[in-house]
Design a protein around this motif. Structure first.
Motif, PDB file in Angstrom:
ATOM      1  N   ASN A  23      24.949 -27.987 100.687  1.00  0.00           N
ATOM      2  CA  ASN A  23      24.865 -29.345 100.838  1.00  0.00           C
ATOM      3  C   ASN A  23      23.391 -29.948 100.466  1.00  0.00           C
ATOM      4  O   ASN A  23      23.406 -31.086 100.163  1.00  0.00           O
ATOM      5  CB  ASN A  23      25.732 -29.988 101.966  1.00  0.00           C
ATOM      6  N   LEU A  24      22.308 -29.059 100.605  1.00  0.00           N
ATOM      7  CA  LEU A  24      21.106 -29.667 100.556  1.00  0.00           C
ATOM      8  C   LEU A  24      20.547 -29.096  99.249  1.00  0.00           C
ATOM      9  O   LEU A  24      19.299 -29.197  98.832  1.00  0.00           O
ATOM     10  CB  LEU A  24      20.210 -29.313 101.909  1.00  0.00           C
ATOM     11  N   LYS A  25      21.330 -28.340  98.317  1.00  0.00           N
ATOM     12  CA  LYS A  25      20.825 -27.868  97.151  1.00  0.00           C
ATOM     13  C   LYS A  25      20.545 -29.085  96.305  1.00  0.00           C
ATOM     14  O   LYS A  25      21.612 -30.072  96.242  1.00  0.00           O
ATOM     15  CB  LYS A  25      21.756 -27.010  96.382  1.00  0.00           C
ATOM     16  N   GLN A  26      19.647 -28.793  95.324  1.00  0.00           N
ATOM     17  CA  GLN A  26      19.214 -30.126  94.366  1.00  0.00           C
ATOM     18  C   GLN A  26      20.205 -29.948  93.197  1.00  0.00           C
ATOM     19  O   GLN A  26      20.486 -28.736  92.558  1.00  0.00           O
ATOM     20  CB  GLN A  26      17.779 -29.775  94.008  1.00  0.00           C
ATOM     21  N   LEU A  27      20.622 -31.141  92.942  1.00  0.00           N
ATOM     22  CA  LEU A  27      21.268 -31.314  91.580  1.00  0.00           C
ATOM     23  C   LEU A  27      20.654 -32.602  90.948  1.00  0.00           C
ATOM     24  O   LEU A  27      20.887 -33.808  91.809  1.00  0.00           O
ATOM     25  CB  LEU A  27      22.818 -31.541  92.037  1.00  0.00           C
ATOM     26  N   ASN A  28      20.103 -32.439  89.778  1.00  0.00           N
ATOM     27  CA  ASN A  28      19.565 -33.485  88.991  1.00  0.00           C
ATOM     28  C   ASN A  28      18.510 -34.263  90.145  1.00  0.00           C
ATOM     29  O   ASN A  28      18.266 -35.596  89.904  1.00  0.00           O
ATOM     30  CB  ASN A  28      20.620 -34.731  88.670  1.00  0.00           C
ATOM     31  N   HIS A  35      24.300 -37.413  96.397  1.00  0.00           N
ATOM     32  CA  HIS A  35      25.349 -37.826  95.272  1.00  0.00           C
ATOM     33  C   HIS A  35      26.328 -38.662  95.927  1.00  0.00           C
ATOM     34  O   HIS A  35      26.723 -39.521  95.676  1.00  0.00           O
ATOM     35  CB  HIS A  35      25.514 -36.772  94.520  1.00  0.00           C
ATOM     36  N   SER A  36      27.046 -38.134  97.032  1.00  0.00           N
ATOM     37  CA  SER A  36      28.099 -38.575  97.726  1.00  0.00           C
ATOM     38  C   SER A  36      27.831 -40.013  98.421  1.00  0.00           C
ATOM     39  O   SER A  36      28.401 -41.016  98.461  1.00  0.00           O
ATOM     40  CB  SER A  36      28.846 -37.849  98.605  1.00  0.00           C
ATOM     41  N   ILE A  37      26.353 -39.791  99.153  1.00  0.00           N
ATOM     42  CA  ILE A  37      25.920 -40.905  99.959  1.00  0.00           C
ATOM     43  C   ILE A  37      25.790 -42.260  98.776  1.00  0.00           C
ATOM     44  O   ILE A  37      26.124 -43.330  99.334  1.00  0.00           O
ATOM     45  CB  ILE A  37      24.940 -40.698 100.883  1.00  0.00           C
ATOM     46  N   ASN A  38      24.980 -41.819  97.790  1.00  0.00           N
ATOM     47  CA  ASN A  38      24.751 -42.898  96.703  1.00  0.00           C
ATOM     48  C   ASN A  38      26.178 -43.570  96.025  1.00  0.00           C
ATOM     49  O   ASN A  38      26.120 -44.545  95.915  1.00  0.00           O
ATOM     50  CB  ASN A  38      23.895 -42.503  95.735  1.00  0.00           C
ATOM     51  N   PHE A  39      27.064 -42.764  96.122  1.00  0.00           N
ATOM     52  CA  PHE A  39      28.495 -43.254  95.484  1.00  0.00           C
ATOM     53  C   PHE A  39      28.878 -44.258  96.545  1.00  0.00           C
ATOM     54  O   PHE A  39      29.371 -45.414  96.092  1.00  0.00           O
ATOM     55  CB  PHE A  39      29.279 -42.216  95.258  1.00  0.00           C
ATOM     56  N   ALA A  40      28.979 -43.887  97.523  1.00  0.00           N
ATOM     57  CA  ALA A  40      29.407 -44.636  98.822  1.00  0.00           C
ATOM     58  C   ALA A  40      28.361 -45.958  98.886  1.00  0.00           C
ATOM     59  O   ALA A  40      29.198 -47.002  98.867  1.00  0.00           O
ATOM     60  CB  ALA A  40      29.215 -43.880 100.166  1.00  0.00           C
ATOM     61  N   LYS A  60      21.249 -33.553 109.091  1.00  0.00           N
ATOM     62  CA  LYS A  60      21.362 -34.654 109.902  1.00  0.00           C
ATOM     63  C   LYS A  60      19.877 -35.463 109.646  1.00  0.00           C
ATOM     64  O   LYS A  60      19.992 -36.679 109.465  1.00  0.00           O
ATOM     65  CB  LYS A  60      21.364 -34.230 111.454  1.00  0.00           C
ATOM     66  N   SER A  61      18.727 -34.598 109.578  1.00  0.00           N
ATOM     67  CA  SER A  61      17.824 -35.188 109.354  1.00  0.00           C
ATOM     68  C   SER A  61      17.234 -36.101 107.983  1.00  0.00           C
ATOM     69  O   SER A  61      16.951 -37.110 107.769  1.00  0.00           O
ATOM     70  CB  SER A  61      16.490 -34.402 109.469  1.00  0.00           C
ATOM     71  N   PHE A  62      17.862 -35.331 106.880  1.00  0.00           N
ATOM     72  CA  PHE A  62      17.805 -36.083 105.606  1.00  0.00           C
ATOM     73  C   PHE A  62      18.802 -37.319 105.489  1.00  0.00           C
ATOM     74  O   PHE A  62      18.434 -37.995 104.981  1.00  0.00           O
ATOM     75  CB  PHE A  62      18.374 -34.909 104.530  1.00  0.00           C
ATOM     76  N   VAL A  63      20.117 -37.125 105.931  1.00  0.00           N
ATOM     77  CA  VAL A  63      20.985 -38.206 106.142  1.00  0.00           C
ATOM     78  C   VAL A  63      20.391 -39.284 106.742  1.00  0.00           C
ATOM     79  O   VAL A  63      20.542 -40.584 106.441  1.00  0.00           O
ATOM     80  CB  VAL A  63      22.276 -37.890 106.758  1.00  0.00           C
ATOM     81  N   HIS A  64      19.592 -39.298 107.859  1.00  0.00           N
ATOM     82  CA  HIS A  64      19.056 -40.333 108.789  1.00  0.00           C
ATOM     83  C   HIS A  64      17.809 -41.102 107.763  1.00  0.00           C
ATOM     84  O   HIS A  64      17.622 -42.078 107.892  1.00  0.00           O
ATOM     85  CB  HIS A  64      18.367 -39.799 109.977  1.00  0.00           C
ATOM     86  N   PRO A 107      30.703 -33.501  99.588  1.00  0.00           N
ATOM     87  CA  PRO A 107      29.575 -33.383  98.909  1.00  0.00           C
ATOM     88  C   PRO A 107      29.705 -32.057  97.952  1.00  0.00           C
ATOM     89  O   PRO A 107      28.691 -32.240  96.927  1.00  0.00           O
ATOM     90  CB  PRO A 107      28.763 -32.725  99.963  1.00  0.00           C
ATOM     91  N   THR A 108      30.641 -31.448  97.771  1.00  0.00           N
ATOM     92  CA  THR A 108      30.761 -30.187  96.696  1.00  0.00           C
ATOM     93  C   THR A 108      31.315 -30.672  95.549  1.00  0.00           C
ATOM     94  O   THR A 108      31.481 -30.209  94.803  1.00  0.00           O
ATOM     95  CB  THR A 108      31.673 -29.107  97.333  1.00  0.00           C
ATOM     96  N   ASN A 109      31.683 -32.056  95.557  1.00  0.00           N
ATOM     97  CA  ASN A 109      32.521 -32.634  94.429  1.00  0.00           C
ATOM     98  C   ASN A 109      31.180 -33.756  94.189  1.00  0.00           C
ATOM     99  O   ASN A 109      31.761 -34.864  94.238  1.00  0.00           O
ATOM    100  CB  ASN A 109      33.773 -33.155  94.308  1.00  0.00           C
ATOM    101  N   PRO A 110      30.063 -33.573  93.497  1.00  0.00           N
ATOM    102  CA  PRO A 110      29.107 -34.872  93.541  1.00  0.00           C
ATOM    103  C   PRO A 110      29.094 -35.661  92.480  1.00  0.00           C
ATOM    104  O   PRO A 110      28.478 -36.787  92.622  1.00  0.00           O
ATOM    105  CB  PRO A 110      27.829 -33.954  93.608  1.00  0.00           C
ATOM    106  N   LEU A 111      29.814 -35.311  91.633  1.00  0.00           N
ATOM    107  CA  LEU A 111      29.744 -36.023  90.204  1.00  0.00           C
ATOM    108  C   LEU A 111      31.184 -37.022  90.332  1.00  0.00           C
ATOM    109  O   LEU A 111      32.221 -36.548  90.028  1.00  0.00           O
ATOM    110  CB  LEU A 111      29.434 -35.255  89.123  1.00  0.00           C
ATOM    111  N   ARG A 112      30.979 -38.349  90.179  1.00  0.00           N
ATOM    112  CA  ARG A 112      32.025 -39.186  90.123  1.00  0.00           C
ATOM    113  C   ARG A 112      32.036 -40.180  89.141  1.00  0.00           C
ATOM    114  O   ARG A 112      30.875 -40.746  89.119  1.00  0.00           O
ATOM    115  CB  ARG A 112      32.380 -39.529  91.430  1.00  0.00           C
TER     116      ARG A 112
END
Length: 225
Positions: A23-28, A35-40, A60-64, A107-112
């Motif tokens: 879930n912390l692997k880089q995509l684009n 990606h999911s947080i930004n979509f929300a 947790k740290s990244f999400v904060h 998170p494993t479906n990051p592109l919408r």
């Protein structure tokens, strides 16, 4: 569209055998979960509150850092065989506020597609659904292998692809469920609406490094429209 009494929930376990720290692997250029947080965040007119459920301190740290609320996911529901609904139910029971619906983003479906939620939520409301799931058309000729022999399952041998009965698969991009369902250990209800998505993003579901490489190709070659 008027804002409903809904909440985004993003379950993000730390453990993954096939792709560690998935879930912390880089995509684009950003982690999968971002990606999911930004979509929300881009759909705050539908639901403003975003909750991430995780058992991982790094997540947790990244999400904060992104300004999003985290619910600590207990170890007993963070195992490889733990269900998504157990994480969703735990979040709802931890919150002070009650919500009518939850919008599940994996998170494993990051592109919408950009307008996916807006269109899906409209259908959810207009059809008075218990739940909604996104699906995509499966046009493959599927069969079984029994005793070393191939047996067609979704078609008859020699049948043309264009003559197959339309079948669909659960693509995982988006789920909307009434909170009462979740509290009764269900994500999908009897009145479940299948929202069809025909977009290359629907083919992305990341569990391996090969999936991640494929996702990188898709995000670079297709728009989110």
């Amino acid at each position: 569209m008027a804002k409903g009494n809904s909440v985004f929930i993003i379950p993000a376990r730390g453990g993954s055998k096939r792709l560690p720290r998935k879930n912390l692997k880089q995509l684009n250029g950003i982690p999968l979960i971002a990606h999911s947080i930004n979509f929300a965040k881009q759909n705050s007119d539908i639901a403003e509150d975003i909750i991430v459920s995780t058992d991982c301190n790094d997540i947790k740290s990244f999400v904060h850092q992104m300004g999003v609320t985290v619910i600590d996911r207990p170890k007993e529901i963070s195992m490889d065989n733990s269900t998504t609904v157990s994480a969703l139910k735990h979040v709802l029971t931890c919150l002070d506020k009650n919500y009518d619906e939850i919008i599940l983003l994996q998170p494993t479906n990051p592109l919408r597609p950009k307008e996916l939620l807006r269109k899906a939520y409209k259908e959810f409301l207009e059809n008075n659904c218990d739940s909604l799931m996104t699906v995509s058309l499966n046009d493959k000729k599927l069969g079984k292998i029994k005793d070393g022999k191939y047996e067609p399952f979704t078609y008859k041998m020699g049948q043309r692809s264009q003559d197959l009965e339309p079948l669909y698969y659960e693509n995982g991009l988006l789920y909307i469920s009434k909170s009462d369902l979740i509290l009764n250990d269900k994500i999908l209800g009897d009145n479940n609406f299948p929202f069809i998505v025909e977009h290359p993003f629907a083919s992305v579901d990341i569990d391996t490094i090969e999936d991640l490489n494929y996702a990188q190709f898709i995000v670079k070659n297709y728009s989110d429209e």
